[in-house]
Design a protein around this motif. Structure first.
Motif, PDB file in Angstrom:
ATOM      1  N   GLY A 176       0.795  -1.221   0.000  1.00  9.76           N
ATOM      2  CA  GLY A 176       0.000   0.000   0.000  1.00  9.76           C
ATOM      3  C   GLY A 176       0.826   1.268   0.000  1.00  9.76           C
ATOM      4  N   ASP A 177       0.229   2.339   0.544  1.00 15.32           N
ATOM      5  CA  ASP A 177       0.858   3.661   0.534  1.00 15.32           C
ATOM      6  C   ASP A 177       1.817   3.809   1.722  1.00 15.32           C
ATOM      7  N   ILE A 178       3.022   3.318   1.566  1.00 13.34           N
ATOM      8  CA  ILE A 178       4.052   3.434   2.604  1.00 13.34           C
ATOM      9  C   ILE A 178       4.731   4.792   2.440  1.00 13.34           C
ATOM     10  N   ARG A 179       4.753   5.569   3.507  1.00  9.80           N
ATOM     11  CA  ARG A 179       5.255   6.937   3.406  1.00  9.80           C
ATOM     12  C   ARG A 179       6.659   7.112   3.976  1.00  9.80           C
ATOM     13  N   TYR A 180       7.110   6.161   4.790  1.00 12.88           N
ATOM     14  CA  TYR A 180       8.459   6.273   5.342  1.00 12.88           C
ATOM     15  C   TYR A 180       9.015   4.866   5.572  1.00 12.88           C
ATOM     16  N   LEU A 181      10.319   4.781   5.700  1.00  6.30           N
ATOM     17  CA  LEU A 181      10.995   3.499   5.832  1.00  6.30           C
ATOM     18  C   LEU A 181      10.517   2.747   7.061  1.00  6.30           C
ATOM     19  N   TYR A 220      -9.684 -12.477 -11.694  1.00  8.02           N
ATOM     20  CA  TYR A 220     -10.876 -11.939 -11.029  1.00  8.02           C
ATOM     21  C   TYR A 220     -11.761 -11.186 -12.027  1.00  8.02           C
ATOM     22  N   VAL A 221     -11.140 -10.337 -12.839  1.00  9.71           N
ATOM     23  CA  VAL A 221     -11.876  -9.562 -13.843  1.00  9.71           C
ATOM     24  C   VAL A 221     -12.459 -10.477 -14.923  1.00  9.71           C
ATOM     25  N   ASP A 222     -11.690 -11.462 -15.351  1.00  2.00           N
ATOM     26  CA  ASP A 222     -12.173 -12.403 -16.368  1.00  2.00           C
ATOM     27  C   ASP A 222     -13.441 -13.110 -15.901  1.00  2.00           C
ATOM     28  N   LYS A 223     -13.463 -13.521 -14.646  1.00  2.00           N
ATOM     29  CA  LYS A 223     -14.647 -14.201 -14.107  1.00  2.00           C
ATOM     30  C   LYS A 223     -15.850 -13.272 -14.107  1.00  2.00           C
ATOM     31  N   LYS A 224     -15.645 -11.993 -13.747  1.00  2.00           N
ATOM     32  CA  LYS A 224     -16.754 -11.052 -13.712  1.00  2.00           C
ATOM     33  C   LYS A 224     -17.281 -10.775 -15.123  1.00  2.00           C
ATOM     34  N   ILE A 225     -16.362 -10.660 -16.084  1.00  2.00           N
ATOM     35  CA  ILE A 225     -16.779 -10.437 -17.472  1.00  2.00           C
ATOM     36  C   ILE A 225     -17.580 -11.625 -17.983  1.00  2.00           C
ATOM     37  N   LYS A 226     -17.110 -12.841 -17.666  1.00  2.00           N
ATOM     38  CA  LYS A 226     -17.823 -14.045 -18.105  1.00  2.00           C
ATOM     39  C   LYS A 226     -19.232 -14.119 -17.499  1.00  2.00           C
ATOM     40  N   MET A 227     -19.407 -13.534 -16.290  1.00  2.00           N
ATOM     41  CA  MET A 227     -20.719 -13.529 -15.649  1.00  2.00           C
ATOM     42  C   MET A 227     -21.572 -12.345 -16.082  1.00  2.00           C
ATOM     43  N   GLY A 228     -21.035 -11.522 -16.970  1.00  2.00           N
ATOM     44  CA  GLY A 228     -21.788 -10.377 -17.453  1.00  2.00           C
ATOM     45  C   GLY A 228     -21.862  -9.227 -16.473  1.00  2.00           C
ATOM     46  N   LYS A 229     -20.916  -9.150 -15.518  1.00  2.00           N
ATOM     47  CA  LYS A 229     -20.954  -8.117 -14.473  1.00  2.00           C
ATOM     48  C   LYS A 229     -20.015  -6.960 -14.772  1.00  2.00           C
ATOM     49  N   GLY A 230     -19.965  -6.543 -15.984  1.00  2.00           N
ATOM     50  CA  GLY A 230     -19.115  -5.427 -16.356  1.00  2.00           C
ATOM     51  C   GLY A 230     -18.538  -5.636 -17.741  1.00  2.00           C
ATOM     52  N   HIS A 231     -18.198  -4.523 -18.371  1.00  2.00           N
ATOM     53  CA  HIS A 231     -17.692  -4.593 -19.748  1.00  2.00           C
ATOM     54  C   HIS A 231     -16.249  -4.103 -19.866  1.00  2.00           C
ATOM     55  N   LYS A 232     -15.878  -3.171 -18.987  1.00  2.00           N
ATOM     56  CA  LYS A 232     -14.563  -2.537 -19.145  1.00  2.00           C
ATOM     57  C   LYS A 232     -13.942  -2.306 -17.763  1.00  2.00           C
ATOM     58  N   TYR A 233     -12.734  -2.806 -17.577  1.00  2.00           N
ATOM     59  CA  TYR A 233     -12.049  -2.745 -16.285  1.00  2.00           C
ATOM     60  C   TYR A 233     -10.659  -2.129 -16.455  1.00  2.00           C
ATOM     61  N   LEU A 234     -10.217  -1.457 -15.414  1.00  2.00           N
ATOM     62  CA  LEU A 234      -8.842  -0.974 -15.344  1.00  2.00           C
ATOM     63  C   LEU A 234      -8.155  -1.716 -14.197  1.00  2.00           C
ATOM     64  N   VAL A 235      -7.126  -2.494 -14.519  1.00  2.00           N
ATOM     65  CA  VAL A 235      -6.438  -3.328 -13.528  1.00  2.00           C
ATOM     66  C   VAL A 235      -5.028  -2.768 -13.332  1.00  2.00           C
ATOM     67  N   ILE A 236      -4.745  -2.302 -12.115  1.00  2.00           N
ATOM     68  CA  ILE A 236      -3.477  -1.641 -11.810  1.00  2.00           C
ATOM     69  C   ILE A 236      -2.713  -2.431 -10.751  1.00  2.00           C
ATOM     70  N   ALA A 237      -1.424  -2.596 -10.956  1.00  2.00           N
ATOM     71  CA  ALA A 237      -0.531  -3.163  -9.939  1.00  2.00           C
ATOM     72  C   ALA A 237       0.504  -2.112  -9.587  1.00  2.00           C
ATOM     73  N   THR A 238       0.719  -1.897  -8.301  1.00  2.00           N
ATOM     74  CA  THR A 238       1.637  -0.838  -7.882  1.00  2.00           C
ATOM     75  C   THR A 238       2.275  -1.185  -6.553  1.00  2.00           C
ATOM     76  N   ASP A 239       3.527  -0.818  -6.377  1.00  2.00           N
ATOM     77  CA  ASP A 239       4.211  -1.022  -5.100  1.00  2.00           C
ATOM     78  C   ASP A 239       5.437  -0.132  -5.014  1.00  2.00           C
ATOM     79  N   THR A 240       5.710   0.326  -3.804  1.00  2.00           N
ATOM     80  CA  THR A 240       6.949   1.066  -3.519  1.00  2.00           C
ATOM     81  C   THR A 240       7.683   0.313  -2.412  1.00  2.00           C
ATOM     82  N   LEU A 241       8.197  -0.859  -2.775  1.00  2.00           N
ATOM     83  CA  LEU A 241       8.817  -1.736  -1.783  1.00  2.00           C
ATOM     84  C   LEU A 241      10.124  -1.189  -1.230  1.00  2.00           C
ATOM     85  N   GLN A 242      10.643  -0.127  -1.831  1.00  2.00           N
ATOM     86  CA  GLN A 242      11.871   0.479  -1.313  1.00  2.00           C
ATOM     87  C   GLN A 242      11.715   0.883   0.156  1.00  2.00           C
ATOM     88  N   ARG A 243      10.458   1.069   0.616  1.00  2.00           N
ATOM     89  CA  ARG A 243      10.237   1.550   1.992  1.00  2.00           C
ATOM     90  C   ARG A 243       9.954   0.419   2.973  1.00  2.00           C
TER      91      ARG A 243
END
Length: 469
Positions: A176-181, A220-243
């Protein structure tokens, strides 16, 4: 041709790679400690200085020790080190002022403790094992949600869509949002991400995961699309492991900070496209990767990432990932046979894949994993000499397995997302700078994506449409 089906297709991808470059040489002043042993008073390394105050440089080449002072090689003879002017520069001092000797094989201290090594030994050894030469860090004040926004905008631009059309944003991260070491948190500001991306939908999913996070989010998104629970998704992966890196743990050199994102849309097609097979495996009780205190007993504050018994992590990946990859391929084979794109007794082989996008955790692990896959799908013929067979495997690996770990390091779940985003876009500056241009994603082939870390393995088979832009 039969009826159409709904598939999950990546229509755009983007990345954010921070500008701050941290080379291995930046770790040479660190003092590394073990996890509770007694070498060097729990220390396993220290920056050494020669009698003139210059730091001892060190490299490990084919198992041989090489020592330097002021960038010039030192010679060891008659129990002493000599510089290029033939001056005695030993004994060395550790950073606590204790004299360090060398008997041609081992270092020893005047206070009777053995096993303490120059920090350069571990820096060189980790580079040799992992392939990491440098990593990327975000500047002070920048957190994981900030670079998630940058990657998300890039992905939407790549897909040519407006943020108002997004049905759901999925954000995966490890800490998540780590702000200091040393901050102990796994919370990320998903509301800020949604608002700054301009997404109107109220559906936001915080998807905390480790190294398999981005692939698990795609499933997770593929399963939701197959169930008709959405058409367009934005999937983001992020990390600042330096901290979450303990400066007194040599494993701190493994990690960096990046973000990657993809727009995933529902597409109707007569033939299978996009995600056409996947498999996952998890050993919940292994606990080989966790958070814990600093290796330095004098450093009382903070929580840091810990790799418990790195050799076991390597063994887990090599022993479990190939089977998971095989399961995902078998799932894809079943679908292709249903559409008569593969004969009833047909099998996919490694040659059917244009590339294998692997988690960027360790160069040696990826090398050994590819060797294991090659042996599974293409056993060595008796007529082919072992040396020639290994050469064939290495050539195939060079052609099929793009790598960014040398200059980005391991950014957890963001590692695969970052690599995929680079290859998908096709015009990023790093493609040519880092010899990735020939690996860019192109139509008409299958792309196998595999990850194994934190005792979880996930593999996705992805078929690229001929209309891939």
């Amino acid at each position: 041709m039969g009826e159409t089906r709904t598939y999950s297709v990546i229509t755009g991808a983007g990345v954010h790679i921070p500008d701050v470059v941290v080379p291995n040489s930046d770790f040479l002043d660190n003092e590394f400690f073990d996890r509770g042993g007694n070498r060097g008073g729990n220390r396993i390394s220290s920056p050494f200085q020669d009698r003139y105050g210059s730091r001892l440089g060190y490299s490990l080449v084919e198992g041989q020790h090489h020592f330097f002072s002021n960038g010039k090689p030192l010679m060891f003879r008659d129990g002493n080190f000599y510089n290029h002017r033939d001056e005695v520069v030993s004994p060395f001092l550790d950073n606590r002022g204790v004299e360090i000797g060398f008997d041609g094989k081992d270092f020893w201290t005047k206070d009777g403790k053995k096993g303490l090594l120059p920090t350069g030994y571990f820096v060189a050894k980790l580079e040799e094992i992992s392939g990491i030469r440098e990593r990327r860090y975000v500047p002070d004040g920048v957190v994981a949600s900030d670079i998630a926004i940058l990657a998300g905008k890039s992905a939407m631009n790549s897909a040519g869509i407006r943020p108002e059309s997004i049905d759901e944003v999925v954000v995966t991260h490890y800490r998540g949002d780590i702000r200091y070491l040393g901050q102990d948190t796994d919370v990320i500001d998903v509301k800020k991400i949604k608002e700054q991306l301009g997404v109107a939908s109220s559906v936001m999913t915080d998807f905390p995961r480790g190294c398999t996070g981005w692939l698990d989010a795609l499933i997770y998104v593929d399963k939701k699309i197959k169930m008709g629970k959405g058409h367009k998704y934005l999937v983001i992966a992020t990390d600042t492991l330096q901290r979450v890196l303990d400066p007194h743990d040599v494993d701190s050199m493994l990690f960096g900070s990046t973000s990657g994102a993809a727009v995933v849309e529902a597409r109707e097609s007569f033939t299978p496209i996009g995600i056409i097979g996947y498999a996952t495996h998890e050993d919940k009780n292994k606990g080989l990767i966790c958070m814990g205190p600093s290796n330095n007993p004098e450093r009382k504050e903070g929580s840091y990432i810990k790799m418990n018994m790195g050799k076991n992590v390597h063994e887990y990946v090599i022993n479990n990932c190939p089977g998971v990859i095989q399961q995902s391929i078998e799932a894809a084979e079943t679908l292709l046979k249903e559409h008569e794109l593969l004969s009833i007794d047909g099998k996919l082989t490694l040659e059917d894949f244009r590339g294998i996008v692997m988690h960027q955790a360790n160069g040696k692990i990826n090398e050994h994993l590819f060797e294991k896959l090659s042996l599974m799908y293409h056993p060595k013929p008796d007529s082919v000499p072992r040396k020639a067979y290994r050469l064939m495997i290495n050539q195939a690996k060079q052609a099929m397995v793009p790598m960014t770990i040398e200059w980005i390091g391991n950014s957890s779940g963001a590692a695969v997302a970052t690599l995929f985003g680079l290859l998908f876009g096709g015009d990023h500056e790093f493609l040519k700078q880092k010899n990735l241009y020939d690996h860019r994603i192109r139509p008409g082939k299958y792309l196998l994506v595999a990850v194994g870390a934190d005792m979880v393995s996930t593999s996705i088979v992805y078929r690229v449409s001929q209309y891939h832009h």
